[in-house]
Motif scaffolding. Structure first.
Motif, mmCIF file in Angstrom:
data_model
loop_
_atom_site.group_PDB
_atom_site.id
_atom_site.type_symbol
_atom_site.label_atom_id
_atom_site.label_comp_id
_atom_site.label_asym_id
_atom_site.label_seq_id
_atom_site.Cartn_x
_atom_site.Cartn_y
_atom_site.Cartn_z
ATOM 1 N N THR A 175 0.859 -1.182 0.000
ATOM 2 C CA THR A 175 0.000 0.000 0.000
ATOM 3 C C THR A 175 0.902 1.241 0.000
ATOM 4 N N GLY A 176 1.391 1.559 -1.180
ATOM 5 C CA GLY A 176 2.356 2.651 -1.330
ATOM 6 C C GLY A 176 3.742 2.196 -0.897
ATOM 7 N N GLY A 177 4.726 2.985 -1.322
ATOM 8 C CA GLY A 177 6.094 2.708 -0.897
ATOM 9 C C GLY A 177 6.231 2.901 0.607
ATOM 10 N N GLN A 178 5.417 3.785 1.148
ATOM 11 C CA GLN A 178 5.491 4.080 2.574
ATOM 12 C C GLN A 178 5.312 2.803 3.405
ATOM 13 N N GLN A 179 4.444 1.906 2.921
ATOM 14 C CA GLN A 179 4.221 0.675 3.684
ATOM 15 C C GLN A 179 5.477 -0.201 3.703
ATOM 16 N N VAL A 180 6.291 -0.097 2.669
ATOM 17 C CA VAL A 180 7.526 -0.883 2.657
ATOM 18 C C VAL A 180 8.425 -0.420 3.810
ATOM 19 N N ILE A 181 8.536 0.901 3.972
ATOM 20 C CA ILE A 181 9.387 1.415 5.052
ATOM 21 C C ILE A 181 8.860 0.907 6.393
ATOM 22 N N ASP A 182 7.544 0.959 6.533
ATOM 23 C CA ASP A 182 6.934 0.510 7.782
ATOM 24 C C ASP A 182 7.165 -0.990 7.997
ATOM 25 N N THR A 197 17.299 13.080 5.486
ATOM 26 C CA THR A 197 16.624 11.892 4.978
ATOM 27 C C THR A 197 15.177 12.219 4.618
ATOM 28 N N TYR A 198 14.500 11.281 3.967
ATOM 29 C CA TYR A 198 13.101 11.461 3.565
ATOM 30 C C TYR A 198 12.241 11.793 4.807
ATOM 31 N N PRO A 199 11.633 12.978 4.859
ATOM 32 C CA PRO A 199 10.888 13.373 6.062
ATOM 33 C C PRO A 199 9.761 12.394 6.424
ATOM 34 N N ILE A 206 20.716 -0.030 6.153
ATOM 35 C CA ILE A 206 21.093 1.319 5.702
ATOM 36 C C ILE A 206 19.969 1.789 4.792
ATOM 37 N N TYR A 207 19.352 2.898 5.150
ATOM 38 C CA TYR A 207 18.237 3.426 4.352
ATOM 39 C C TYR A 207 18.761 4.529 3.432
ATOM 40 N N THR A 208 18.509 4.383 2.150
ATOM 41 C CA THR A 208 18.997 5.409 1.216
ATOM 42 C C THR A 208 18.014 5.647 0.064
ATOM 43 N N VAL A 209 17.953 6.895 -0.362
ATOM 44 C CA VAL A 209 17.230 7.258 -1.590
ATOM 45 C C VAL A 209 18.335 7.714 -2.552
ATOM 46 N N PRO A 210 18.966 6.774 -3.271
ATOM 47 C CA PRO A 210 20.181 7.152 -4.000
ATOM 48 C C PRO A 210 19.949 8.046 -5.209
ATOM 49 N N GLN A 229 17.387 12.375 -4.613
ATOM 50 C CA GLN A 229 16.968 12.143 -3.227
ATOM 51 C C GLN A 229 15.903 13.123 -2.757
ATOM 52 N N ASN A 230 14.992 12.609 -1.989
ATOM 53 C CA ASN A 230 14.041 13.418 -1.236
ATOM 54 C C ASN A 230 14.588 13.482 0.175
ATOM 55 N N PRO A 231 14.992 14.650 0.666
ATOM 56 C CA PRO A 231 14.687 15.982 0.178
ATOM 57 C C PRO A 231 15.813 16.686 -0.586
ATOM 58 N N GLU A 281 16.778 0.336 -0.345
ATOM 59 C CA GLU A 281 16.911 1.309 -1.436
ATOM 60 C C GLU A 281 15.520 1.825 -1.794
ATOM 61 N N ASP A 282 15.298 3.091 -1.555
ATOM 62 C CA ASP A 282 13.990 3.714 -1.796
ATOM 63 C C ASP A 282 14.107 4.500 -3.114
ATOM 64 N N ASN A 283 13.336 4.076 -4.112
ATOM 65 C CA ASN A 283 13.556 4.659 -5.453
ATOM 66 C C ASN A 283 12.255 5.114 -6.145
ATOM 67 N N PRO A 284 11.581 6.135 -5.593
ATOM 68 C CA PRO A 284 10.365 6.599 -6.274
ATOM 69 C C PRO A 284 10.633 7.456 -7.506
ATOM 70 N N TYR A 285 11.880 7.995 -7.622
ATOM 71 C CA TYR A 285 12.119 9.074 -8.591
ATOM 72 C C TYR A 285 13.049 8.709 -9.737
ATOM 73 N N SER A 299 3.306 5.891 -7.259
ATOM 74 C CA SER A 299 2.834 7.220 -6.850
ATOM 75 C C SER A 299 3.336 8.344 -7.753
ATOM 76 N N LYS A 300 4.601 8.290 -8.153
ATOM 77 C CA LYS A 300 5.171 9.430 -8.875
ATOM 78 C C LYS A 300 5.167 9.234 -10.387
ATOM 79 N N ILE A 301 4.948 8.002 -10.834
ATOM 80 C CA ILE A 301 4.885 7.807 -12.291
ATOM 81 C C ILE A 301 3.445 7.658 -12.758
ATOM 82 N N LEU A 319 -3.646 6.053 -5.797
ATOM 83 C CA LEU A 319 -3.835 4.607 -5.940
ATOM 84 C C LEU A 319 -3.318 3.851 -4.725
ATOM 85 N N ARG A 320 -2.333 4.447 -4.035
ATOM 86 C CA ARG A 320 -1.659 3.840 -2.900
ATOM 87 C C ARG A 320 -1.121 2.461 -3.270
ATOM 88 N N LEU A 321 -0.349 2.395 -4.308
ATOM 89 C CA LEU A 321 0.257 1.126 -4.710
ATOM 90 C C LEU A 321 1.769 1.280 -4.895
HETATM 91 C C1 PLP Z 1 11.614 8.878 -0.799
HETATM 92 C C2 PLP Z 1 10.192 8.472 -0.668
HETATM 93 N N1 PLP Z 1 9.890 7.258 -0.221
HETATM 94 C C3 PLP Z 1 8.630 6.850 -0.094
HETATM 95 C C4 PLP Z 1 7.583 7.682 -0.397
HETATM 96 C C5 PLP Z 1 6.178 7.177 -0.205
HETATM 97 O O1 PLP Z 1 5.496 7.138 -1.374
HETATM 98 P P1 PLP Z 1 4.144 6.337 -1.591
HETATM 99 O O2 PLP Z 1 3.756 5.713 -0.287
HETATM 100 O O3 PLP Z 1 3.158 7.315 -2.082
HETATM 101 O O4 PLP Z 1 4.499 5.288 -2.589
HETATM 102 C C6 PLP Z 1 7.832 8.975 -0.853
HETATM 103 C C7 PLP Z 1 6.744 9.910 -1.151
HETATM 104 O O5 PLP Z 1 6.906 11.060 -1.370
HETATM 105 C C8 PLP Z 1 9.171 9.366 -1.005
HETATM 106 O O6 PLP Z 1 9.508 10.585 -1.447
#
Ligand code: PLP
Length: 465
Positions: free
Chosen positions: A129-136, A155-157, A202-206, A209-211, A237-241, A270-272, A277-279
């Motif tokens: 349910t979104g990338g956010q759920q992966v982090i959780d 890091t990603y807020p 190790i958490y990274t948005v390579p 990066q956000n932000p 590896e967090d790669n939304p972008y 979410s970004k493409i 949709l929360r997927l």
């Molecule tokens: C780096 C990063 N990870 C994860 C997310 C979570 O995205 P979503 O749950 O919408 O897939 C975001 C959203 O802005 C993000 O910027």
């Protein structure tokens, strides 16, 4: 139900009679406080979520969100695809689905990952349910209170409240324009080892990066993956972008370099396509994937089946690469507009990054400006940004801000940055008056200067002096 929504028991506080719902009183809070689990002490609201309520007001120009512009995907198209799902697959689309996600959706994910050079099988994927759920889920699976997570600084807020909720000890590694400093990471790992501590991951948005808007250089990616293998450390590896690239050629994701041994990969639609949709999804080593799946079963059984059907239809009947191309063009223009506006409106001591993709610019103001205070002033001017502290767990980032350029049009971008420039100039003047120093004027860039500024990569950290 949240506390704020709890119906008030009669006589529980001096609110006006007839108020069915109101904010919790001290007594309410005391009553519940004894019941809350200890982990709730680490739960903090995300700065971005708090800001969203304010920035939804139409008079505010919000440079605070991370909102994609979904106008490149016309409403008639959405309606047609949704109608198709409703007509042809409503029985399945309105039913529960498998926890790990629908196979046809996984086929779309395999296609998206292949676009960035990753080879993955359907069995290596878990739809979330979104990338956010992966982090959780990764935190839920690996983090006991006090466990160490290594992350970038900033890091990603949105990950900050998740790490807090699992009571992780987050160690943040500085970045420069080539991303996380691997030399500093190695020093930190040595230090932790001396203390008998090993990071859980190790958490990274390579990429973009956000932000910070910076991208980890290829050699650093190789070093990081090597280091993880040598020390048997997991990387998230967090790669939304990665696919939102506006220039240059793409770099291999860590997942591609590592072959899925130590890297847990996070992707999202979410970004493409659309965040509504929360997927999202994760690709991970099988033993990890199984645990993540168990965690997801307890969290939400499965992700929206209707949404999954919609994405499957979208991939079958539309050219997702074409939509992506339009997004890239639009965001490139907006990025350039924001870079120009920053050059015109921020004082010389300010610095900002120049992202080659993604949605964010990270600006650093003179030390004496606190961007949390500045935000209150900015809101009075009807403009919002994310203060830098939201991207740190230790109070750093006080003079930095995250600016988003995807969510508003070019006119609003110019106006929003001009308003920020105004409140920053006021602070600079105030400081000059108090200290008796000469104020530096905002840079009025000629078009040539703006172009030169655009071509310059600004270091993430302020230069000494
Ligand atoms: C780096 C990063 N990870 C994860 C997310 C979570 O995205 P979503 O749950 O919408 O897939 C975001 C959203 O802005 C993000 O910027």
């Amino acid at each position: 139900m949240t506390i704020d929504e709890t119906p008030r028991a009669s006589g529980s506080g001096g609110e006006s009679p007839g108020m069915g719902r109101s904010r919790a009183t001290v007594r309410d809070l005391e009553r519940y406080a004894q019941l809350f689990a200890r982990r709730t002490e680490g739960m903090k609201s995300s700065a971005m979520r708090d800001l969203m309520a304010i920035t939804a007001r139409p008079e505010i120009i919000s440079l605070a969100g991370g909102l994609p512009d979904t106008s490149t995907f016309p409403a008639e198209d959405i309606a047609e695809l949704m109608a198709r799902v409703a007509r042809d697959a409503s029985a399945r689309a309105l039913q529960y689905g498998p926890t790990d996600g629908m196979v046809a959706l996984k086929t779309c994910i395999v296609e998206v990952m292949a676009e960035e050079g990753m080879s993955v099988g359907e069995d290596d994927l878990l739809v979330t349910t979104g990338g956010q759920q992966v982090i959780d889920l990764v935190c839920k699976t690996f983090i006991d209170p006090g466990d160490v997570i290594v992350a970038e600084g900033p890091t990603y807020p949105g990950a900050v409240p998740t790490f807090g909720a699992y009571q992780a000890d987050v160690v943040q590694i500085e970045m420069d324009t080539d991303g996380m400093r691997i030399d500093l990471l190695e020093q930190t790992l040595e230090r932790l080892e001396c203390e008998g501590r090993t990071p859980k991951f190790i958490y990274t948005v390579p990429t973009f990066q956000n932000p910070a808007g910076v991208t980890m250089a290829l050699e650093r990616r190789r070093q990081l993956v090597r280091l993880a293998a040598q020390r048997e450390l997991l990387i998230l590896e967090d790669n939304p972008y990665g696919l939102l690239r506006y220039e240059g050629s793409s770099l291999p994701p860590l997942y591609a370099l590592d072959g899925g041994e130590y890297v847990i990969y996070l992707g999202t639609f979410s970004k493409i396509l659309s965040p509504g949709l929360r997927l999202g999804w994760t690709a991970a080593p099988r033993p990890v994937l199984e645990k993540l799946n168990l965690g997801k079963q307890g969290a939400d059984l499965c992700s929206s089946t209707f949404g999954q059907h919609f994405v499957i239809e979208y991939f079958a009947r539309r050219d997702w690469r074409d939509v992506l191309g339009k997004l890239r063009k639009l965001y490139r223009r907006r990025r350039d507009t924001m870079l120009e506006a920053l050059a015109e409106n921020l004082p010389r001591e300010a610095e900002w990054t120049r992202p080659g993709g993604g949605l964010f610019i990270w600006a650093t103001l003179p030390d004496y400006i606190d961007t949390t205070d500045l935000l209150a002033r900015a809101l009075r001017e009807h403009v919002a940004f994310v203060p830098g502290r939201a991207a740190y767990l230790d109070g750093r980032g006080g003079s930095a801000m995250r600016l988003n350029f995807s969510g508003v049009d070019e006119d609003d971008l110019r106006e929003g940055v001009a308003r920020i420039g105004k409140v920053v100039s006021e602070q600079v003047r105030l400081y000059s008056t108090l200290t008796g120093t000469e104020p530096t004027r905002a840079r009025r860039a000629t078009p040539a200067e703006s172009a030169a500024a655009s071509a310059r990569i600004v270091p993430l950290r302020r230069r000494a002096g």
